[in-house]
Structures are given as C-alpha cells and as structure tokens.
Design an enzyme around this catalytic site. Structure first.
Site, mmCIF file in Angstrom:
data_model
loop_
_atom_site.group_PDB
_atom_site.id
_atom_site.type_symbol
_atom_site.label_atom_id
_atom_site.label_comp_id
_atom_site.label_asym_id
_atom_site.label_seq_id
_atom_site.Cartn_x
_atom_site.Cartn_y
_atom_site.Cartn_z
ATOM 1 N N SER A 15 0.827 -1.200 0.000
ATOM 2 C CA SER A 15 0.000 0.000 0.000
ATOM 3 C C SER A 15 0.865 1.255 0.000
ATOM 4 O O SER A 15 1.567 1.523 -0.963
ATOM 5 C CB SER A 15 -0.964 -0.059 1.191
ATOM 6 O OG SER A 15 -1.975 0.916 1.087
ATOM 7 N N ASP A 56 -10.976 -3.876 -4.493
ATOM 8 C CA ASP A 56 -10.223 -2.905 -3.699
ATOM 9 C C ASP A 56 -10.923 -1.540 -3.723
ATOM 10 O O ASP A 56 -11.081 -0.951 -4.793
ATOM 11 C CB ASP A 56 -8.801 -2.778 -4.265
ATOM 12 C CG ASP A 56 -7.857 -2.045 -3.331
ATOM 13 O OD1 ASP A 56 -8.312 -1.168 -2.583
ATOM 14 O OD2 ASP A 56 -6.649 -2.349 -3.363
ATOM 15 N N HIS A 67 -8.418 -4.781 -0.416
ATOM 16 C CA HIS A 67 -7.083 -4.183 -0.270
ATOM 17 C C HIS A 67 -6.210 -4.995 0.687
ATOM 18 O O HIS A 67 -5.050 -4.669 0.897
ATOM 19 C CB HIS A 67 -7.235 -2.744 0.236
ATOM 20 C CG HIS A 67 -6.006 -1.894 0.064
ATOM 21 N ND1 HIS A 67 -5.524 -1.503 -1.164
ATOM 22 C CD2 HIS A 67 -5.162 -1.356 0.978
ATOM 23 C CE1 HIS A 67 -4.446 -0.749 -1.010
ATOM 24 N NE2 HIS A 67 -4.207 -0.652 0.282
#
Length: 207
Positions: free
Chosen positions: A106, A156, A187
């Site tokens: 991320s 996501d 995610h």
C-alpha cells in the site's frame, strides 16, 4: 543521518541471499512486514523502515493535501529522506543497496514504485502489494534492468482497476520486466497472493 534518528528493524540473514527492504502500509510500523519477508525469502537479511510522518494518527511515508490528494512536495522530501535512511542503514549493516529487493504494501509500495519509475532508486527488483499511481512522471527513463511484481484486488476500494492499469502501463512503457497478479479480493493481503509473490521471486533470478 544517524541511525538513532530512524525507526527500523534489521534481521541478519545469509550473505548468499539478496536482502529485502520492507516498507509498511498506512498505519503500520517496522515490524509489520517481517513475517512476510521471512516467508518470501527465509534466508534473506531483512531491513524494515518505519515512515516518519503521522497523519490522522497513522504512520505514513508521505502526506496528503488538505483536499485529500497526494502531497507531491511531501512525497519528494520523504522519498529523499527514505533513501538517505536506506543508504545509512545498508552501510551500517554491510548490505548492498543495488542487490536489495524492495517489498512494499500500500503506502510503502506506492513510494517505492514511484521512486523506481522516476529513475531515482538504485533498487532494481520490487514486489508491490496493492500499489497505485501517485502522479504522472515528468521524466520516463527506460528501466529494462528492473523486475517488478504487482498485485491488485478487483474489489479494492482504494485502488481502482483504472489506476492499477495506469501503473502497469507506466512500467511497460519504461520497459520494465513486469508481472501483474489480480485476484477477487479487497485491499487486504491474501495467502494466495503471498504464495504467488514467493513463486515469482524464486524464479526471478534475483535471490
């Protein structure tokens, strides 16, 4: 830069395995990705660095703007800080930065992918879990000696398919050796994508 100015974890591994640089997601710290690093390359040395910014109580590698976009000035400043920290720590622990493999999730994946695309990273191999495009690169140097693996979840809520496809296109245009993994997930990290990343790493020629 002094090492006591950096929040990090270092785990000594075999000199025969490429060291892993671990960059956490938003709200994470230097311990978060250590188990994943051990899983991906059990013999590797692990260097994990915490982002030094706190935004809304969450640790990050760069800021957002007041309107919720990415603060590109902060990105530049913090990327410079991060790579100075990496240089300091690799010297401290006898690691070769050019042989490192960066593993980011991320927010950590975003800053590392941006640095590679901009041609400012000496690291040539990356595993990026759920990365996204931060901004178009002003300069697009060819990076044919770079190998990257990217993952995306089709559910996501943070990284849209269009954004992920734009990131893939950037790597392709800059001639990187790119592998993309897309799955029916959000995610979060999944066991299947970790297994896929490990399989790619074992056949990449970089460990």
């Amino acid at each position: 830069m002094k090492t006591n100015d950096i929040n990090y974890e270092f785990v000594q591994g075999s000199a025969n395995a490429a060291p892993l640089l671990l960059l956490h997601g938003t709200g994470g710290d230097e311990k978060d990705l250590l188990p994943i690093g051990h899983f991906l390359s059990p013999e590797a040395s692990l260097l994990s660095i915490r982002g030094r910014l706190i935004e809304n109580g969450l640790t990050r590698y760069f800021k957002h703007t007041a309107t919720g976009g990415f603060d590109l000035d902060s990105l530049t400043q913090e990327t410079n800080w991060l790579f100075n920290a990496i240089k300091t720590l690799t010297n401290e622990h006898g690691l070769s930065i050019s042989e490192m493999i960066v593993v980011g999730y991320s927010n950590g994946a975003n800053v590392a992918a941006k640095a590679i695309l901009a041609g400012i990273s000496p690291i040539k191999t990356g595993i990026f879990f759920h990365p996204m495009v931060l901004a178009a690169n002003e300069a697009t140097p060819a990076i044919p000696d770079t190998k990257v693996w990217l993952s995306h979840g089709n559910q996501d809520p943070i990284v849209s398919p269009a954004n992920f496809n734009a990131l893939k296109t950037m790597f392709q245009k800059q001639q990187a050796d790119m592998t993309a993994y897309e799955a029916n997930q959000s995610h979060n990290l999944s066991e299947n994508e970790l297994e896929a990343a490990k399989a790619w790493l074992s056949t990449s020629g970089r460990i």
